[in-house]
Design a protein around this motif. Sequence first.
Motif, PDB file in Angstrom:
ATOM      1  N   ALA A   1     -27.806  72.129  50.303  1.00 29.91           N
ATOM      2  CA  ALA A   1     -28.502  71.786  49.059  1.00 29.91           C
ATOM      3  C   ALA A   1     -29.226  73.011  48.533  1.00 29.91           C
ATOM      4  CB  ALA A   1     -29.495  70.646  49.302  1.00 29.91           C
ATOM      5  N   ASP A   2     -29.576  72.954  47.248  1.00 30.73           N
ATOM      6  CA  ASP A   2     -30.371  74.033  46.680  1.00 30.73           C
ATOM      7  C   ASP A   2     -31.740  74.049  47.353  1.00 30.73           C
ATOM      8  OD1 ASP A   2     -28.382  74.771  44.908  1.00 30.73           O
ATOM      9  OD2 ASP A   2     -29.109  73.448  43.325  1.00 30.73           O
ATOM     10  N   SER A   3     -32.291  75.242  47.526  1.00 31.27           N
ATOM     11  CA  SER A   3     -33.641  75.380  48.074  1.00 31.27           C
ATOM     12  C   SER A   3     -34.609  75.601  46.915  1.00 31.27           C
ATOM     13  CB  SER A   3     -33.694  76.563  49.047  1.00 31.27           C
ATOM     14  OG  SER A   3     -33.857  77.776  48.339  1.00 31.27           O
ATOM     15  N   PRO A   4     -35.914  75.571  47.184  1.00 29.16           N
ATOM     16  CA  PRO A   4     -36.877  75.828  46.105  1.00 29.16           C
ATOM     17  C   PRO A   4     -36.838  77.272  45.605  1.00 29.16           C
ATOM     18  CG  PRO A   4     -37.915  74.705  47.962  1.00 29.16           C
ATOM     19  CD  PRO A   4     -36.587  75.175  48.433  1.00 29.16           C
ATOM     20  N   VAL A   5     -36.171  78.163  46.333  1.00 29.03           N
ATOM     21  CA  VAL A   5     -36.126  79.581  45.969  1.00 29.03           C
ATOM     22  C   VAL A   5     -34.792  79.908  45.302  1.00 29.03           C
ATOM     23  CG1 VAL A   5     -36.242  81.943  46.834  1.00 29.03           C
ATOM     24  CG2 VAL A   5     -37.626  80.156  47.915  1.00 29.03           C
ATOM     25  N   PRO A   6     -34.800  80.401  44.079  1.00 26.71           N
ATOM     26  CA  PRO A   6     -33.545  80.780  43.415  1.00 26.71           C
ATOM     27  C   PRO A   6     -32.768  81.789  44.250  1.00 26.71           C
ATOM     28  CG  PRO A   6     -35.373  80.813  41.849  1.00 26.71           C
ATOM     29  CD  PRO A   6     -35.981  80.642  43.208  1.00 26.71           C
ATOM     30  N   GLY A   7     -31.473  81.559  44.357  1.00 25.65           N
ATOM     31  CA  GLY A   7     -30.631  82.470  45.128  1.00 25.65           C
ATOM     32  C   GLY A   7     -30.439  82.073  46.569  1.00 25.65           C
ATOM     33  N   LEU A   8     -31.145  81.025  47.005  1.00 26.07           N
ATOM     34  CA  LEU A   8     -31.026  80.556  48.382  1.00 26.07           C
ATOM     35  C   LEU A   8     -30.633  79.086  48.406  1.00 26.07           C
ATOM     36  CD1 LEU A   8     -34.120  81.957  50.365  1.00 26.07           C
ATOM     37  CD2 LEU A   8     -31.751  82.765  50.442  1.00 26.07           C
ATOM     38  N   LYS A   9     -29.808  78.721  49.372  1.00 28.44           N
ATOM     39  CA  LYS A   9     -29.500  77.327  49.638  1.00 28.44           C
ATOM     40  C   LYS A   9     -30.038  76.975  51.016  1.00 28.44           C
ATOM     41  CE  LYS A   9     -25.291  77.013  46.828  1.00 28.44           C
ATOM     42  NZ  LYS A   9     -25.861  76.024  45.881  1.00 28.44           N
ATOM     43  N   GLN A  10     -30.350  75.706  51.226  1.00 30.00           N
ATOM     44  CA  GLN A  10     -30.782  75.256  52.549  1.00 30.00           C
ATOM     45  C   GLN A  10     -29.651  74.467  53.177  1.00 30.00           C
ATOM     46  OE1 GLN A  10     -34.417  73.287  51.487  1.00 30.00           O
ATOM     47  NE2 GLN A  10     -33.435  71.339  51.025  1.00 30.00           N
TER      48      GLN A  10
ATOM     49  N   THR B   1     -28.169  71.658  59.924  1.00 23.84           N
ATOM     50  CA  THR B   1     -27.178  71.836  60.975  1.00 23.84           C
ATOM     51  C   THR B   1     -27.582  71.080  62.233  1.00 23.84           C
ATOM     52  OG1 THR B   1     -28.102  73.742  62.186  1.00 23.84           O
ATOM     53  CG2 THR B   1     -27.009  74.211  60.089  1.00 23.84           C
ATOM     54  N   ASP B   2     -26.694  71.131  63.227  1.00 23.63           N
ATOM     55  CA  ASP B   2     -27.003  70.501  64.508  1.00 23.63           C
ATOM     56  C   ASP B   2     -28.072  71.260  65.273  1.00 23.63           C
ATOM     57  OD1 ASP B   2     -25.304  72.681  64.854  1.00 23.63           O
ATOM     58  OD2 ASP B   2     -24.293  71.827  66.593  1.00 23.63           O
ATOM     59  N   ARG B   3     -28.481  72.422  64.757  1.00 22.72           N
ATOM     60  CA  ARG B   3     -29.538  73.201  65.419  1.00 22.72           C
ATOM     61  C   ARG B   3     -30.742  73.445  64.518  1.00 22.72           C
ATOM     62  NH1 ARG B   3     -25.987  78.010  67.728  1.00 22.72           N
ATOM     63  NH2 ARG B   3     -24.079  76.843  67.341  1.00 22.72           N
ATOM     64  N   GLY B   4     -30.870  72.652  63.475  1.00 23.89           N
ATOM     65  CA  GLY B   4     -32.038  72.757  62.626  1.00 23.89           C
ATOM     66  C   GLY B   4     -31.713  73.157  61.193  1.00 23.89           C
ATOM     67  N   LEU B   5     -32.764  73.498  60.458  1.00 19.13           N
ATOM     68  CA  LEU B   5     -32.657  73.864  59.049  1.00 19.13           C
ATOM     69  C   LEU B   5     -32.642  75.387  58.906  1.00 19.13           C
ATOM     70  CD1 LEU B   5     -32.829  73.281  55.987  1.00 19.13           C
ATOM     71  CD2 LEU B   5     -35.308  73.112  56.256  1.00 19.13           C
ATOM     72  N   PHE B   6     -31.663  75.884  58.160  1.00 17.00           N
ATOM     73  CA  PHE B   6     -31.536  77.318  57.904  1.00 17.00           C
ATOM     74  C   PHE B   6     -31.351  77.549  56.408  1.00 17.00           C
ATOM     75  CE2 PHE B   6     -29.967  76.536  62.181  1.00 17.00           C
ATOM     76  CZ  PHE B   6     -30.596  77.516  62.932  1.00 17.00           C
ATOM     77  N   TYR B   7     -31.363  78.844  56.032  1.00 19.03           N
ATOM     78  CA  TYR B   7     -31.153  79.209  54.635  1.00 19.03           C
ATOM     79  C   TYR B   7     -30.014  80.218  54.537  1.00 19.03           C
ATOM     80  CZ  TYR B   7     -35.643  76.934  53.972  1.00 19.03           C
ATOM     81  OH  TYR B   7     -36.656  76.009  53.955  1.00 19.03           O
TER      82      TYR B   7
END
Length: 242
Positions: free
Chosen positions: A49-58, A61-67
């Motif tokens: 999904a889109d993240s709050p920061v332009p240019g980054l997606k969140q 995963t099976d090991r947590g949240l990454f960007y």
Amino acid sequence: MKVKAVLTRLFFALFVALTVSTSALAQDADEALMASLSKKLDLDITAIADSPVPGLKQIFTDRGLFYISDDGNYFMQARIYNVAGSIVDETENALKDLRIKGIERFAESAIEFKADKEEYVINVFTDATCGYCRKLHNEMDQLNDFGITVRYLAWPRAGINSQVYRDTVSIWCSEDPHQAITDAKAGKSVDDASCENEVAEQFKFGQRIGVSGTPNIVLPNGSVIAGYQPASVLRNTIKDSI
């Protein structure tokens, strides 16, 4: 007027078609990015999904949240804070939503110690061999008296296919899981048992939301207490979080 109406309908139809086409292209790009990352990083990616920061997606995963950068070239583990006004932990907010929505799936397979006059429900990832899990369990009557219902989710610390995992399955598959988990947390042995169960699924979900030890207490608002708190302190923590 008729010409104007026709042109308006044509413009609207063109706008809808372009919107649908753009959305489909974006979805295809996200799916391609997920497939590429899964292969490169050996991750099971469940959502992007889109993240709050332009240019980054969140990415979840099976090991947590990454960007990940929009071009897929930069992958990071980080916390994003919005400092435009009061400081807001955007990463934690994303995880709160994930925890609340995901935990509801296990409402029927959790081992629930229900308060007679329920005011709050907490979900606790637990391991019967964990000392602080046992300490928390010893305060169950007090927690229930405070109006706190406790739902236990399985999180065998030694991982899937360990003896702890097999013992956890026996607890969940026991004829009386409440007594079985109480006995296990008192250091007593539990008879072997098997059945259809969601122990592995609960463990994997815990990994996805960042559980790394027990007890891990998910509060009603989705925030987490990573560790033990005495019943009276926990009650106040829950109240303050609402």
